[in-house]
Design an enzyme around this catalytic site. Structure first.
Site, short mmCIF file in Angstrom:
data_model
loop_
_atom_site.label_atom_id
_atom_site.label_comp_id
_atom_site.label_asym_id
_atom_site.label_seq_id
_atom_site.Cartn_x
_atom_site.Cartn_y
_atom_site.Cartn_z
N TRP A 130 6.58 -3.50 -7.84
CA TRP A 130 5.83 -2.67 -6.94
C TRP A 130 6.67 -2.16 -5.86
CZ3 TRP A 130 3.23 -5.06 -2.08
CH2 TRP A 130 2.39 -4.11 -1.61
N ASP A 211 2.82 -13.20 -7.33
CA ASP A 211 2.09 -12.21 -6.85
C ASP A 211 0.91 -11.99 -7.74
OD1 ASP A 211 0.93 -9.94 -5.39
OD2 ASP A 211 2.61 -8.75 -5.60
N LYS A 246 -8.54 -5.46 -5.05
CA LYS A 246 -8.97 -4.76 -6.29
C LYS A 246 -10.11 -5.52 -6.71
CE LYS A 246 -4.57 -3.46 -5.65
NZ LYS A 246 -4.29 -2.14 -5.44
C1 LMR Z 1 -0.72 0.22 -5.41
O1 LMR Z 1 0.40 -0.23 -5.93
O2 LMR Z 1 -0.96 1.36 -5.55
C2 LMR Z 1 -1.66 -0.69 -4.42
O3 LMR Z 1 -0.99 -2.07 -4.61
C3 LMR Z 1 -1.86 -0.32 -3.23
C4 LMR Z 1 -0.59 -0.27 -2.42
O4 LMR Z 1 -0.62 -0.76 -1.16
O5 LMR Z 1 0.57 0.07 -2.83
#
Ligand code: LMR
Length: 396
Positions: A130, A211, A246
């Site tokens: 992420w 996570d 989510k």
């Molecule tokens: C994403 O990866 O799009 C979500 O987890 C929202 C975010 O805050 O980035």
């Protein structure tokens, strides 16, 4: 003083939605941020959440502060989701939970704690991960490293390379793992691979930081906890960040948690006291409403079942869109085989589109996806599928 301040670049995910909102083209499509949409393209409030809110409105008596770590009842609900309803870890004193402002708040709380109490730790992130992970940990002053995760040629998990990469981890380092529905790839370890990872981390003396942002979006609420539970069996100590953005659709209520699991009750209590200090000096105490909703639902057998059913409904719709996406791409003339997308889990499809193709999608077609080629499948509908697939075929 402000004269010399440079402008920060837009956020790589949320900045795209800002750009999308400014875009005046009427046919624009936003598949960047991970937000669930229903068949009509709306982000709904779950019906069970509305019911919980009705009950809360009727019974709530005070807006007084919550404890620094939130309500104990909420923590217990979180641990039941993580470890299983009958688990001793849900009620005993070997695990404790801090209610945090969202999953990101939990990650930052964990990062602050690690920096303060384990200053030599280096945190290892999957490559890719992420976009915000590295930023959160670096902002807290932690050193980050990466381990291989994704095999682009196979569109699958690079498990051997992952194990080899993690063999470089030193005792006292921290390894971040995605519990399920890996963001951005949608590719997860198998239950057997989780066991091997647990054994490896135990052998290395590393601390897993999990996570857990998509529980229920992969295979099911309990099924998606298989990785966490394998780690619990393998190692004595771990930290787990939960997000209910989510699976309860509570995006803007910022509802998350950080759970510590340890070997001895007094050690867990000491870590928990440090977490509370980090929370107090950061945001003082958590926002109440989202946690109250989650607790109301999970402590009522009927509401809990309705929630499980609604999560299954979201999961089924996403899986249906995965199938339709692959079929529509083929029907619109894509020459590349995209069938691997059906096997990916969670909200995202890691499409393999290049940065240049992603930019063309935005500039020429008003379609917004993340620069890595990550597409939010949960934002696809029968209406936007045709234009989306036509555009992808054109930029390829
Ligand atoms: C994403 O990866 O799009 C979500 O987890 C929202 C975010 O805050 O980035």
């Amino acid at each position: 003083m402000f004269e010399s301040v440079p402008t920060a670049p837009p956020d790589t995910i949320l900045g795209l939605t800002e750009a999308f909102l400014r875009d005046e083209r009427p046919h624009k499509i936003n598949l960047s941020v991970g937000v669930y949409k229903d068949a009509s393209g709306a982000t709904p409030i779950l019906e069970v959440v509305k019911e919980a809110e009705r009950r809360l409105l009727a019974t709530e008596k005070s807006k007084g502060y919550k404890p620094i770590s939130g309500d104990p009842a909420y923590g217990r609900c979180v641990r039941e989701l993580l470890f299983g309803a009958g688990s001793e870890l849900a009620s005993g004193d070997l695990a404790a939970t801090c209610h945090t402002p969202g999953g990101t708040g939990a990650l930052r709380l964990a990062a602050d704690y690690l920096r303060q109490q384990h200053s030599g730790t280096k945190i290892w992130l999957s490559d890719p991960t992420w976009d915000n992970h590295g930023k959160v940990f670096k902002a807290a002053g932690l050193e980050c490293g990466t381990y291989p995760y994704f095999d682009a040629a196979k569109n699958g998990l690079a498990f051997e390379a992952m194990v080899e990469g993690l063999s470089a981890v030193r005792a006292g380092d921290t390894v971040l793992l995605h519990a399920c529905c890996h963001n951005p790839t949608g590719v997860d370890p198998t239950p057997e691979q989780w066991q091997q990872l647990g054994a490896l981390l135990r052998e290395r003396g590393a601390l897993p930081l999990v996570d857990f942002a998509y529980q229920g979006f992969g295979r099911g609420v309990d099924e998606d906890a298989v990785g966490v539970r394998a780690l619990v069996d393998a190692v004595d100590e771990l930290l787990i960040c939960s997000s209910f953005s989510k699976n309860f659709g509570l995006y803007n209520e910022r509802t998350g948690a950080l759970t510590v699991k340890g070997k001895r009750a007094e050690e867990v209590a000491a870590v928990f006291s440090q977490l509370k200090t980090c929370a107090r000096t950061n945001y003082s105490n958590p926002p109440a409403h989202g946690g109250a909703i989650v607790t109301t639902i999970l402590t009522d057998a009927e509401l809990r079942q309705r929630w499980i059913d609604e999560v299954a409904g979201m999961r089924d719709r996403i899986n249906g869109m995965r199938q339709l996406f692959v079929e529509t791409l083929a029907a619109r003339g894509a020459t590349r085989d995209f069938s691997f997308i059906v096997d990916q889990k969670g909200m995202f499809s890691f499409s393999g589109l290049t940065k240049a193709q992603v930019e063309r999608l935005r500039d020429e077609h008003a379609i917004y996806i993340v620069g890595s080629g990550r597409i939010n499948v949960a934002g696809m509908t029968e209406t936007n599928m045709g234009p989306l697939c036509d555009a992808i075929v054109q930029v390829m």
